[in-house]
Scaffold this motif. Structure first.
Motif, PDB file in Angstrom:
ATOM      1  N   ILE A  88     -25.139  82.268 -98.048  1.00  0.00           N
ATOM      2  CA  ILE A  88     -25.778  81.512 -99.131  1.00  0.00           C
ATOM      3  C   ILE A  88     -26.685  82.432 -99.947  1.00  0.00           C
ATOM      4  O   ILE A  88     -27.364  83.309 -99.395  1.00  0.00           O
ATOM      5  N   GLU A  89     -26.712  82.218-101.241  1.00  0.00           N
ATOM      6  CA  GLU A  89     -27.539  83.020-102.161  1.00  0.00           C
ATOM      7  C   GLU A  89     -29.010  82.979-101.749  1.00  0.00           C
ATOM      8  O   GLU A  89     -29.543  81.917-101.419  1.00  0.00           O
ATOM      9  N   LYS A  90     -29.641  84.140-101.790  1.00  0.00           N
ATOM     10  CA  LYS A  90     -31.053  84.233-101.407  1.00  0.00           C
ATOM     11  C   LYS A  90     -31.940  84.205-102.657  1.00  0.00           C
ATOM     12  O   LYS A  90     -31.632  84.860-103.663  1.00  0.00           O
ATOM     13  N   ILE A  91     -33.043  83.462-102.555  1.00  0.00           N
ATOM     14  CA  ILE A  91     -33.989  83.389-103.670  1.00  0.00           C
ATOM     15  C   ILE A  91     -35.150  84.363-103.489  1.00  0.00           C
ATOM     16  O   ILE A  91     -36.004  84.488-104.361  1.00  0.00           O
ATOM     17  N   GLY A  92     -35.199  85.035-102.325  1.00  0.00           N
ATOM     18  CA  GLY A  92     -36.267  86.006-102.081  1.00  0.00           C
ATOM     19  C   GLY A  92     -37.277  85.505-101.063  1.00  0.00           C
ATOM     20  O   GLY A  92     -36.929  84.796-100.115  1.00  0.00           O
ATOM     21  N   GLU A  93     -38.534  85.867-101.258  1.00  0.00           N
ATOM     22  CA  GLU A  93     -39.585  85.546-100.304  1.00  0.00           C
ATOM     23  C   GLU A  93     -39.964  84.060-100.365  1.00  0.00           C
ATOM     24  O   GLU A  93     -39.690  83.373-101.341  1.00  0.00           O
ATOM     25  N   MET A  94     -40.645  83.620 -99.303  1.00  0.00           N
ATOM     26  CA  MET A  94     -41.162  82.246 -99.293  1.00  0.00           C
ATOM     27  C   MET A  94     -42.338  82.113-100.254  1.00  0.00           C
ATOM     28  O   MET A  94     -42.604  81.031-100.773  1.00  0.00           O
ATOM     29  N   SER A  95     -43.061  83.215-100.443  1.00  0.00           N
ATOM     30  CA  SER A  95     -44.159  83.242-101.406  1.00  0.00           C
ATOM     31  C   SER A  95     -44.494  84.693-101.736  1.00  0.00           C
ATOM     32  O   SER A  95     -44.537  85.531-100.831  1.00  0.00           O
ATOM     33  N   PRO A  96     -44.673  84.995-103.034  1.00  0.00           N
ATOM     34  CA  PRO A  96     -44.504  84.081-104.173  1.00  0.00           C
ATOM     35  C   PRO A  96     -43.033  83.779-104.421  1.00  0.00           C
ATOM     36  O   PRO A  96     -42.175  84.629-104.190  1.00  0.00           O
ATOM     37  N   LEU A  97     -42.772  82.574-104.874  1.00  0.00           N
ATOM     38  CA  LEU A  97     -41.405  82.175-105.161  1.00  0.00           C
ATOM     39  C   LEU A  97     -40.902  82.881-106.414  1.00  0.00           C
ATOM     40  O   LEU A  97     -41.638  83.064-107.377  1.00  0.00           O
ATOM     41  N   ASN A  98     -39.649  83.278-106.381  1.00  0.00           N
ATOM     42  CA  ASN A  98     -39.019  83.937-107.523  1.00  0.00           C
ATOM     43  C   ASN A  98     -38.505  82.862-108.479  1.00  0.00           C
ATOM     44  O   ASN A  98     -37.384  82.374-108.352  1.00  0.00           O
ATOM     45  N   LEU A  99     -39.342  82.481-109.425  1.00  0.00           N
ATOM     46  CA  LEU A  99     -38.999  81.378-110.323  1.00  0.00           C
ATOM     47  C   LEU A  99     -37.770  81.698-111.174  1.00  0.00           C
ATOM     48  O   LEU A  99     -36.946  80.817-111.444  1.00  0.00           O
ATOM     49  N   GLU A 100     -37.654  82.950-111.595  1.00  0.00           N
ATOM     50  CA  GLU A 100     -36.508  83.342-112.416  1.00  0.00           C
ATOM     51  C   GLU A 100     -35.202  83.142-111.657  1.00  0.00           C
ATOM     52  O   GLU A 100     -34.215  82.631-112.204  1.00  0.00           O
ATOM     53  N   LYS A 101     -35.203  83.519-110.375  1.00  0.00           N
ATOM     54  CA  LYS A 101     -34.001  83.360-109.552  1.00  0.00           C
ATOM     55  C   LYS A 101     -33.702  81.886-109.330  1.00  0.00           C
ATOM     56  O   LYS A 101     -32.547  81.452-109.399  1.00  0.00           O
ATOM     57  N   ILE A 102     -34.743  81.112-109.066  1.00  0.00           N
ATOM     58  CA  ILE A 102     -34.560  79.676-108.842  1.00  0.00           C
ATOM     59  C   ILE A 102     -33.968  79.010-110.081  1.00  0.00           C
ATOM     60  O   ILE A 102     -33.020  78.228-109.988  1.00  0.00           O
ATOM     61  N   VAL A 103     -34.488  79.336-111.249  1.00  0.00           N
ATOM     62  CA  VAL A 103     -33.981  78.774-112.505  1.00  0.00           C
ATOM     63  C   VAL A 103     -32.513  79.133-112.695  1.00  0.00           C
ATOM     64  O   VAL A 103     -31.694  78.303-113.121  1.00  0.00           O
ATOM     65  N   SER A 104     -32.155  80.371-112.362  1.00  0.00           N
ATOM     66  CA  SER A 104     -30.778  80.840-112.581  1.00  0.00           C
ATOM     67  C   SER A 104     -29.761  80.090-111.725  1.00  0.00           C
ATOM     68  O   SER A 104     -28.584  80.008-112.086  1.00  0.00           O
ATOM     69  N   LEU A 105     -30.202  79.525-110.613  1.00  0.00           N
ATOM     70  CA  LEU A 105     -29.286  78.811-109.723  1.00  0.00           C
ATOM     71  C   LEU A 105     -29.109  77.342-110.118  1.00  0.00           C
ATOM     72  O   LEU A 105     -28.314  76.628-109.518  1.00  0.00           O
ATOM     73  N   LYS A 106     -29.881  76.886-111.096  1.00  0.00           N
ATOM     74  CA  LYS A 106     -29.745  75.543-111.665  1.00  0.00           C
ATOM     75  C   LYS A 106     -29.741  74.426-110.605  1.00  0.00           C
ATOM     76  O   LYS A 106     -28.826  73.590-110.564  1.00  0.00           O
ATOM     77  N   PRO A 107     -30.758  74.389-109.767  1.00  0.00           N
ATOM     78  CA  PRO A 107     -30.805  73.321-108.763  1.00  0.00           C
ATOM     79  C   PRO A 107     -31.168  71.983-109.398  1.00  0.00           C
ATOM     80  O   PRO A 107     -31.869  71.940-110.410  1.00  0.00           O
ATOM     81  N   ASP A 108     -30.683  70.900-108.812  1.00  0.00           N
ATOM     82  CA  ASP A 108     -31.149  69.575-109.250  1.00  0.00           C
ATOM     83  C   ASP A 108     -32.111  68.977-108.221  1.00  0.00           C
ATOM     84  O   ASP A 108     -32.603  67.858-108.401  1.00  0.00           O
ATOM     85  N   PHE A 109     -32.376  69.745-107.146  1.00  0.00           N
ATOM     86  CA  PHE A 109     -33.318  69.291-106.125  1.00  0.00           C
ATOM     87  C   PHE A 109     -33.839  70.502-105.348  1.00  0.00           C
ATOM     88  O   PHE A 109     -33.059  71.368-104.943  1.00  0.00           O
ATOM     89  N   ILE A 110     -35.156  70.572-105.178  1.00  0.00           N
ATOM     90  CA  ILE A 110     -35.762  71.661-104.412  1.00  0.00           C
ATOM     91  C   ILE A 110     -36.535  71.050-103.247  1.00  0.00           C
ATOM     92  O   ILE A 110     -37.416  70.216-103.451  1.00  0.00           O
ATOM     93  N   LEU A 111     -36.177  71.475-102.041  1.00  0.00           N
ATOM     94  CA  LEU A 111     -36.885  71.032-100.842  1.00  0.00           C
ATOM     95  C   LEU A 111     -37.887  72.123-100.473  1.00  0.00           C
ATOM     96  O   LEU A 111     -37.519  73.193-100.009  1.00  0.00           O
ATOM     97  N   ALA A 112     -39.160  71.838-100.732  1.00  0.00           N
ATOM     98  CA  ALA A 112     -40.212  72.843-100.566  1.00  0.00           C
ATOM     99  C   ALA A 112     -41.059  72.562 -99.335  1.00  0.00           C
ATOM    100  O   ALA A 112     -40.990  71.486 -98.741  1.00  0.00           O
ATOM    101  N   TYR A 113     -41.863  73.558 -98.988  1.00  0.00           N
ATOM    102  CA  TYR A 113     -42.766  73.444 -97.847  1.00  0.00           C
ATOM    103  C   TYR A 113     -44.178  73.614 -98.370  1.00  0.00           C
ATOM    104  O   TYR A 113     -44.403  74.376 -99.319  1.00  0.00           O
ATOM    105  N   ALA A 114     -45.115  72.917 -97.766  1.00  0.00           N
ATOM    106  CA  ALA A 114     -46.497  72.972 -98.250  1.00  0.00           C
ATOM    107  C   ALA A 114     -47.153  74.298 -97.849  1.00  0.00           C
ATOM    108  O   ALA A 114     -46.516  75.335 -97.868  1.00  0.00           O
ATOM    109  N   GLY A 115     -48.423  74.263 -97.495  1.00  0.00           N
ATOM    110  CA  GLY A 115     -49.096  75.508 -97.124  1.00  0.00           C
ATOM    111  C   GLY A 115     -49.269  76.422 -98.312  1.00  0.00           C
ATOM    112  O   GLY A 115     -49.741  76.020 -99.383  1.00  0.00           O
ATOM    113  N   PHE A 116     -48.808  77.658 -98.161  1.00  0.00           N
ATOM    114  CA  PHE A 116     -49.032  78.655 -99.209  1.00  0.00           C
ATOM    115  C   PHE A 116     -48.153  78.452-100.437  1.00  0.00           C
ATOM    116  O   PHE A 116     -48.282  79.175-101.421  1.00  0.00           O
TER     117      PHE A 116
END
Length: 305
Positions: A88-116
């Motif tokens: 599966i395609e990797k978006i990078g680290e858990m933090s900071p999130l790679n917003l550019e990579k996330i946008v490029s994958l065109k998700p319609d739902f993001i399951l995130a974790y709290a904390g940092f």
């Protein structure tokens, strides 16, 4: 006064939502769906998610356990279970999130974790993404989170099947432990090979697992993940030592045991004398997902079998 009124409004809204059929985690899903995530945020899901990004390993494991692997388009570098995650395609680290990579994958739902990730989640929502945040702190909350994810993804029946299996396994351990005398519950130390010792105390998932599996955590009276001294461990005289290893605490099993056994001042610890030192996979205890129950069963085996 404005803050007070706002708090009352939010409370009233949450009260109504929690009792409305539209917002319940029922056995059928009608979209659009509104649901309250673990941060108290109302998330509106317009249609069944088809392109999902997970921003943590535990979330990825939940999605796989629910049979949603074909809908996952992005995961973090730390998502290593099950084996299929390597494809599966990797978006990078858990933090900071790679917003550019996330946008490029065109998700319609993001399951995130709290904390940092909490500071980054508003940015994702500003970009128009549907973000559901979970951060279960107990086994019960973990099961609720699994049910929530199943409902949002339109497969509540699969969530029910998974929850029934996990709940039955937990209840089986609880039943067995309830038969044990207090004197048969071993004193347990959770540690690592680092010079500075951090161990799980009250309020941690690990502490809950130790208690449910019939052990007595030597740090149970201390809050959270707490720093303790070697002297504290020696004085507590644990009968069993558990060393989690993995990405957060790497090590080779034989060397880890040798390191622990030869620690200055620990030669009289019962667990050292009997070599009751057990190396376990840290992922079974640190990740709030379905494999927590595997961890619970493993601890029960170690303590009582």
């Amino acid at each position: 006064m404005r803050i007070f009124k706002k708090s009352i409004l939010v409370f009233a809204l949450l009260f109504v939502l929690s009792f409305s059929p539209l917002f319940s985690l029922a056995d059928s899903v009608n979209y659009p769906l509104s649901i309250i995530d673990n941060t108290g945020t109302i998330v509106n899901i317009l249609q069944e998610p088809q392109r999902i990004i997970s921003t943590s390993p535990e979330n990825t494991e939940i999605l796989f356990a629910l049979g949603l692997k074909d809908k996952i388009v992005g995961i973090t570098n730390y998502c290593n279970f099950p084996e299929e995650t390597k494809n599966i395609e990797k978006i990078g680290e858990m933090s900071p999130l790679n917003l550019e990579k996330i946008v490029s994958l065109k998700p319609d739902f993001i399951l995130a974790y709290a904390g940092f990730q909490l500071q980054e989640i508003p940015r994702l929502r500003k970009l128009g993404f549907n973000v559901l945040v979970i951060e279960p702190l107990t086994i019960k909350e973990t099961l609720k989170s699994i049910k929530m994810v199943a409902t949002v993804c339109g497969i509540p029946e699969k969530g029910n099947i998974l929850l029934e299996d996990l709940s039955q396994r937990v209840d089986k351990i609880k039943t067995e432990v309830s038969k044990l005398a207090i004197s048969n519950r071993p004193k347990v130390f959770i540690g690592g090979t680092y010079e500075t010792i951090y161990t799980p105390g009250e309020g941690t998932l690990f502490n809950e697992l130790i208690t449910l599996s019939g052990g007595e955590n030597i740090a149970a009276s201390l809050p959270g993940w707490v720093k303790i001294s070697p002297e504290f461990v020696a004085e507590a005289e644990p009968e069993i030592i558990i060393i989690p290893i993995g990405a957060m605490n790497p090590g080779e099993e034989s060397k880890v045991k040798e390191n622990i056994s030869n620690r200055p001042g620990w030669s009289n610890i019962p667990a050292i004398k009997t070599q009751s030192i057990f190396i376990v996979n840290e992922d079974l205890f640190y990740r709030a997902g379905p494999r927590l129950v595997d961890g619970l069963e493993l601890l029960y085996e170690i303590f009582h079998k």
